[in-house]
Design a protein around this motif. Structure first.
Motif, PDB file in Angstrom:
ATOM      1  N   PHE A  60       0.830  -1.207   0.000  1.00  0.00           N
ATOM      2  CA  PHE A  60       0.000   0.000   0.000  1.00  0.00           C
ATOM      3  C   PHE A  60       0.864   1.256   0.000  1.00  0.00           C
ATOM      4  CE2 PHE A  60      -4.239  -1.693   1.900  1.00  0.00           C
ATOM      5  CZ  PHE A  60      -4.555  -2.187   0.642  1.00  0.00           C
ATOM      6  N   ALA A  61       1.908   1.246   0.806  1.00  0.00           N
ATOM      7  CA  ALA A  61       2.777   2.415   0.912  1.00  0.00           C
ATOM      8  C   ALA A  61       3.453   2.711  -0.425  1.00  0.00           C
ATOM      9  CB  ALA A  61       3.832   2.184   1.994  1.00  0.00           C
ATOM     10  N   ALA A  62       3.986   1.683  -1.077  1.00  0.00           N
ATOM     11  CA  ALA A  62       4.658   1.885  -2.358  1.00  0.00           C
ATOM     12  C   ALA A  62       3.676   2.317  -3.438  1.00  0.00           C
ATOM     13  CB  ALA A  62       5.376   0.605  -2.775  1.00  0.00           C
ATOM     14  N   ILE A  63       2.472   1.736  -3.411  1.00  0.00           N
ATOM     15  CA  ILE A  63       1.453   2.118  -4.400  1.00  0.00           C
ATOM     16  C   ILE A  63       1.061   3.580  -4.221  1.00  0.00           C
ATOM     17  CG2 ILE A  63      -0.951   1.760  -5.067  1.00  0.00           C
ATOM     18  CD1 ILE A  63      -0.503  -1.229  -4.529  1.00  0.00           C
ATOM     19  N   ALA A  64       0.915   4.016  -2.979  1.00  0.00           N
ATOM     20  CA  ALA A  64       0.566   5.417  -2.723  1.00  0.00           C
ATOM     21  C   ALA A  64       1.640   6.347  -3.272  1.00  0.00           C
ATOM     22  CB  ALA A  64       0.384   5.647  -1.225  1.00  0.00           C
ATOM     23  N   ALA A  65       2.903   6.004  -3.032  1.00  0.00           N
ATOM     24  CA  ALA A  65       4.005   6.832  -3.555  1.00  0.00           C
ATOM     25  C   ALA A  65       4.020   6.812  -5.083  1.00  0.00           C
ATOM     26  CB  ALA A  65       5.335   6.330  -3.008  1.00  0.00           C
ATOM     27  N   ALA A  66       3.807   5.644  -5.676  1.00  0.00           N
ATOM     28  CA  ALA A  66       3.808   5.541  -7.134  1.00  0.00           C
ATOM     29  C   ALA A  66       2.663   6.342  -7.745  1.00  0.00           C
ATOM     30  CB  ALA A  66       3.715   4.076  -7.558  1.00  0.00           C
ATOM     31  N   LEU A  67       1.509   6.343  -7.096  1.00  0.00           N
ATOM     32  CA  LEU A  67       0.370   7.111  -7.601  1.00  0.00           C
ATOM     33  C   LEU A  67       0.636   8.609  -7.526  1.00  0.00           C
ATOM     34  CD1 LEU A  67      -2.625   5.062  -6.142  1.00  0.00           C
ATOM     35  CD2 LEU A  67      -2.049   5.355  -8.552  1.00  0.00           C
ATOM     36  N   ILE A  68       1.265   9.052  -6.446  1.00  0.00           N
ATOM     37  CA  ILE A  68       1.626  10.473  -6.359  1.00  0.00           C
ATOM     38  C   ILE A  68       2.622  10.816  -7.466  1.00  0.00           C
ATOM     39  CG2 ILE A  68       2.873  12.167  -4.952  1.00  0.00           C
ATOM     40  CD1 ILE A  68       1.547  10.939  -2.503  1.00  0.00           C
ATOM     41  N   PHE A  69       3.524   9.889  -7.735  1.00  0.00           N
ATOM     42  CA  PHE A  69       4.492  10.124  -8.805  1.00  0.00           C
ATOM     43  C   PHE A  69       3.813  10.194 -10.173  1.00  0.00           C
ATOM     44  CE2 PHE A  69       7.620   8.484 -11.933  1.00  0.00           C
ATOM     45  CZ  PHE A  69       8.525   9.541 -11.854  1.00  0.00           C
ATOM     46  N   CYS A  70       2.637   9.596 -10.316  1.00  0.00           N
ATOM     47  CA  CYS A  70       1.906   9.697 -11.579  1.00  0.00           C
ATOM     48  C   CYS A  70       1.655  11.159 -11.945  1.00  0.00           C
ATOM     49  CB  CYS A  70       0.573   8.953 -11.488  1.00  0.00           C
ATOM     50  SG  CYS A  70       0.711   7.163 -11.658  1.00  0.00           S
ATOM     51  N   GLY A  71       1.353  11.976 -10.942  1.00  0.00           N
ATOM     52  CA  GLY A  71       1.174  13.395 -11.201  1.00  0.00           C
ATOM     53  C   GLY A  71       2.433  14.017 -11.748  1.00  0.00           C
ATOM     54  N   ALA A  72       3.582  13.639 -11.158  1.00  0.00           N
ATOM     55  CA  ALA A  72       4.871  14.144 -11.650  1.00  0.00           C
ATOM     56  C   ALA A  72       5.157  13.626 -13.054  1.00  0.00           C
ATOM     57  CB  ALA A  72       5.987  13.733 -10.691  1.00  0.00           C
ATOM     58  N   MET A  73       4.786  12.390 -13.351  1.00  0.00           N
ATOM     59  CA  MET A  73       4.987  11.837 -14.690  1.00  0.00           C
ATOM     60  C   MET A  73       4.243  12.656 -15.738  1.00  0.00           C
ATOM     61  SD  MET A  73       4.677   7.745 -14.024  1.00  0.00           S
ATOM     62  CE  MET A  73       4.564   7.388 -15.776  1.00  0.00           C
ATOM     63  N   GLY A  74       3.039  13.104 -15.394  1.00  0.00           N
ATOM     64  CA  GLY A  74       2.261  13.890 -16.346  1.00  0.00           C
ATOM     65  C   GLY A  74       2.846  15.270 -16.557  1.00  0.00           C
ATOM     66  N   LYS A  75       3.035  16.014 -15.474  1.00  0.00           N
ATOM     67  CA  LYS A  75       3.523  17.392 -15.594  1.00  0.00           C
ATOM     68  C   LYS A  75       4.961  17.443 -16.106  1.00  0.00           C
ATOM     69  CE  LYS A  75       0.116  20.076 -14.178  1.00  0.00           C
ATOM     70  NZ  LYS A  75      -0.958  19.112 -14.473  1.00  0.00           N
ATOM     71  N   SER A  76       5.815  16.545 -15.624  1.00  0.00           N
ATOM     72  CA  SER A  76       7.210  16.551 -16.057  1.00  0.00           C
ATOM     73  C   SER A  76       7.451  15.636 -17.249  1.00  0.00           C
ATOM     74  CB  SER A  76       8.127  16.145 -14.888  1.00  0.00           C
ATOM     75  OG  SER A  76       8.117  17.148 -13.889  1.00  0.00           O
ATOM     76  N   ALA A  77       6.363  15.172 -17.870  1.00  0.00           N
ATOM     77  CA  ALA A  77       6.418  14.455 -19.154  1.00  0.00           C
ATOM     78  C   ALA A  77       7.389  13.281 -19.139  1.00  0.00           C
ATOM     79  CB  ALA A  77       6.785  15.435 -20.271  1.00  0.00           C
ATOM     80  N   GLN A  78       7.207  12.387 -18.177  1.00  0.00           N
ATOM     81  CA  GLN A  78       8.043  11.194 -18.117  1.00  0.00           C
ATOM     82  C   GLN A  78       7.345  10.024 -18.811  1.00  0.00           C
ATOM     83  OE1 GLN A  78      11.427  11.170 -16.398  1.00  0.00           O
ATOM     84  NE2 GLN A  78      10.773  13.128 -17.253  1.00  0.00           N
ATOM     85  N   PHE A  79       8.148   9.151 -19.391  1.00  0.00           N
ATOM     86  CA  PHE A  79       7.616   7.977 -20.076  1.00  0.00           C
ATOM     87  C   PHE A  79       6.680   7.212 -19.136  1.00  0.00           C
ATOM     88  CE2 PHE A  79       7.895   3.415 -20.849  1.00  0.00           C
ATOM     89  CZ  PHE A  79       7.572   3.340 -22.189  1.00  0.00           C
ATOM     90  N   PRO A  80       5.488   6.812 -19.589  1.00  0.00           N
ATOM     91  CA  PRO A  80       4.961   6.890 -20.950  1.00  0.00           C
ATOM     92  C   PRO A  80       4.028   8.086 -21.198  1.00  0.00           C
ATOM     93  CG  PRO A  80       3.622   5.396 -19.673  1.00  0.00           C
ATOM     94  CD  PRO A  80       4.662   5.930 -18.723  1.00  0.00           C
ATOM     95  N   LEU A  81       4.035   9.080 -20.318  1.00  0.00           N
ATOM     96  CA  LEU A  81       3.170  10.252 -20.483  1.00  0.00           C
ATOM     97  C   LEU A  81       3.938  11.439 -21.051  1.00  0.00           C
ATOM     98  CD1 LEU A  81       1.126  10.057 -17.128  1.00  0.00           C
ATOM     99  CD2 LEU A  81       0.552   9.109 -19.361  1.00  0.00           C
TER     100      LEU A  81
END
Length: 682
Positions: free
Chosen positions: A266-287
């Protein structure tokens, strides 16, 4: 529940004061506490005035002056009120928080600003680099009938980014996060008459929605866990959004997984989901697919977006929330690999581009990959250091590209340029400085910040063998970076001019910002020289993990050598500036793969046109023929048929009714007699 010496059972606005005081000196009153509000809301006020007052909007230079003044005021106040006092007094935190939304006596949501060392550093980047870009735009946008509208949207963009930087909690951050998305949509689609600009704006907006959905889920997971662990319900429920409360709760619980009911997953998933926001704004693969198309906006927009605002938001978010990622088990390794993959594929795409702005766009993707690698390695100050240096030399390169486009009568194809060096000497000299800084050539800014990331990646023991592989990827990307920047340099500035109209140097209102950014691109790197005298590491000590960053001589030598080799190879292939690119024939299928962007965009298009549309058509067929025709219409037809049959029995003639009554009575009597006979027989 008590966490350390902090009791979070009954909370009011005073809990923030207690928490911030634990981290260092807290200032909550006086000019320093509300100056941040002036920095934040002045650009919004300007955006409102430009939008709401036609006299200002139609007066292009008045709108420009107000917008430039709002950013300049923010820069001066940040330096005088926050930065200089922090240098002399240490790690003070300047905070001003007010009640925003109260729901009865049970819930309260706050709004405020928190200016700590990280926020001050990022605010200086946004307002400092932004000020130079705003001034440059005065010359670049000259002659545009809607320049007033442009500056209004520009000011709104800066306001949105500053809101993220100064936010003290996730709730407020997410609001400004979405405002940045809206602002980018407006600016990318500024040339609204161009179909491609509208499509690019929609692509950026929709791609970021994917990442933002994950970000929202991650926020809610952390909020639920912190609220449950601290017992911060009732009046204090809102406090579980606050960064300081979350950090304190994690520390008090002994780790993020303990906060999530001892569930590492759960802890790792929560961190990974928050990082999804960073993936979008900072345009990281695959976004990552939206960022190159964002070049449809005016060049100053590209410069601000790629250097100091939108794409920097994701990196800043992870640094701000480092206490979440530090305890997230496998999430940091995932972040490292995403950064490495992004850095490599973006560099390969940049090699094949002929549009001068798109070369820089893919370069930004690649450099953001470097920063993401640093985040995964826990080198948060190294990531912030590279974000800062990159802001200056990438803004410089974008503005140089804008100067070239302006001087070449809005031509962006490098195959139609060449020989511009003699026509645009200031632009050429500053381009060379920006290129060498980006390539990491000693002693320019990129040398210090990039090599610190490569050193952190190579020495990161927490990711095992991945450290060596990622260092190799980073070194390869350094070579590719030097090659594609050398390619752009020689194709644009060397040889004979291949365009239709003779180029001309840009006016001083455009070249002076170039030289200012060039000076910073040379010297800003010295604030992060490794060792005990590392100024940025000392200033951001609260976000630094481990001991002082060390200078890795072998890493520096190898990265510098490969960068020089990349420039030399580019010169050998493109140095004569013939205007013909021999690389497609030399690379063959590899060039085809890279030029088609690894077919990722086409794959996404296939997902939309074939898979999504196929599912949509299947759903339409099911709804049309099963639900509507088979269920609703069939029921209606059956009811109509039964009604018609029943209607025929109602003739309106008394004789028919008597006959039916007698016939029915006879049938009933026969049935009764049969039943009696059967019962008696048994």
């Amino acid at each position: 529940m008590s966490l350390g010496n902090l009791d979070l059972g009954n909370l009011d606005l005073g809990f923030l004061t207690v928490l911030a005081a634990d981290a260092g000196g807290l200032v909550t009153s006086g000019f320093t506490s509300w100056a941040a509000w002036v920095i934040l809301f002045t650009p919004l006020l300007v955006a409102f005035l430009v939008t709401a007052v036609p006299a200002i909007r139609k007066n292009n230079y008045l709108a420009a002056a107000l917008s430039i003044g709002s950013v300049g005021l923010g820069l001066v106040l940040t330096l005088v009120v926050y930065f200089f006092p922090m240098l002399s007094e240490g790690g003070n935190v300047y905070e001003h928080i007010v009640s925003w939304v109260a729901i009865g006596d049970s819930a309260l949501i706050t709004f405020g600003t928190r200016m700590d060392a990280l926020a001050v550093t990022m605010t200086l980047v946004v307002t400092g680099v932004g000020f130079a870009i705003f001034v440059f735009a005065l010359g670049y946008m000259k002659g545009d009938e809607s320049m007033g509208r442009f500056y209004g949207k520009f000011a709104l963009f800066v306001f949105s980014m500053l809101g993220i930087v100064m936010s003290p909690n996730f709730f407020q951050t997410f609001i400004f996060w979405e405002l940045v998305g809206v602002s980018s949509y407006l600016l990318i689609g500024y040339y609204w008459k161009k179909h491609s600009a509208g499509e690019a704006a929609k692509k950026a907006f929709m791609t970021n929605r994917v990442g933002d959905f994950g970000f929202l889920l991650g926020i809610l997971m952390v909020w639920a866990a912190v609220g449950d662990a601290t017992g911060a319900y009732g009046q204090g429920l809102y406090s579980a959004f606050d960064f300081t409360v979350i950090e304190k709760a994690i520390a008090g619980a002994g780790g993020l997984s303990e906060l999530f009911w001892n569930n590492i997953g759960f802890a790792a998933i929560a961190a990974a989901l928050i990082f999804c926001g960073a993936m979008g704004k900072s345009a990281q693969f695959p976004l990552h697919v939206w960022l190159p198309d964002a070049m449809e906006g005016p060049t100053p927009v590209s410069a601000l977006m790629h250097a100091a605002t939108m794409v920097a938001a994701g990196i800043y978010l992870v640094i701000r929330c480092n206490f979440i990622f530090a305890y997230a088990e496998w999430a940091p390794t995932l972040i490292c690999w995403i950064g490495g993959i992004t850095a490599f594929i973006a560099a390969s795409m940049a090699i094949t581009q002929n549009d001068i702005k798109k070369v820089l766009a893919y370069s930004t993707l690649s450099q953001l990959g470097y920063m993401t690698m640093a985040l995964g390695a826990g080198a948060y100050t190294a990531a912030m250091f590279h974000l800062t240096t990159h802001a200056f030399f990438k803004a410089l390169l974008f503005l140089c590209a804008g100067s070239v486009i302006h001087g070449c009568h809005h031509e962006q194809d490098m195959l139609k340029m060449g020989g511009i060096k003699k026509y645009m000497p200031s632009t050429h000299k500053t381009w060379v400085i920006g290129t060498l800084a980006l390539c990491g050539i000693f002693p320019l800014a990129g040398f210090w910040s990039k090599d610190e990331i490569l050193g952190a990646a190579s020495s990161n023991t927490s990711i095992g063998m991945s450290a060596t592989i990622l260092w190799g990827v980073g070194t390869l990307v350094a070579f590719m970076t030097a090659f594609y920047m050398g390619r752009a340099w020689f194709m644009t500035f060397r040889g004979k001019y291949r365009g239709e109209h003779e180029p001309h140097e840009s006016p001083k209102v455009m070249t002076i910002p170039l030289w200012i950014l060039a000076i910073f691109s040379i010297f800003i790197g010295f604030v992060g020289v490794p060792g005990e005298g590392n100024l940025i590491e000392h200033f951001l000590h609260s976000w630094h993990v481990g001991g002082p960053a060390q200078f890795h001589m072998s890493v520096a030598l190898i990265s510098t050598i490969v960068a020089i080799l990349g420039l030399v190879l580019a010169f050998k292939i493109y140095g004569k500036g013939t205007g013909k690119d021999p690389l497609p024939e030399k690379l063959g299928g590899l060039w085809t793969l890279w030029a088609n962007l690894w077919y990722i965009d086409r794959f996404y298009l296939w997902l939309v046109r074939v898979v999504q549309q196929g599912i949509a058509k299947l759903c339409w067929w099911f709804e049309r023929w099963v639900v509507i025709q088979g269920l609703f219409n069939a029921t209606a037809r059956g009811t109509r048929i039964v009604g018609e049959q029943v209607r025929q029995a109602h003739t309106g003639r008394l004789g028919s009714y008597v006959t039916s009554f007698v016939l029915g009575a006879v049938i009933v009597m026969i049935l009764v007699l049969v039943q009696v006979k059967v019962g008696g027989g048994s």
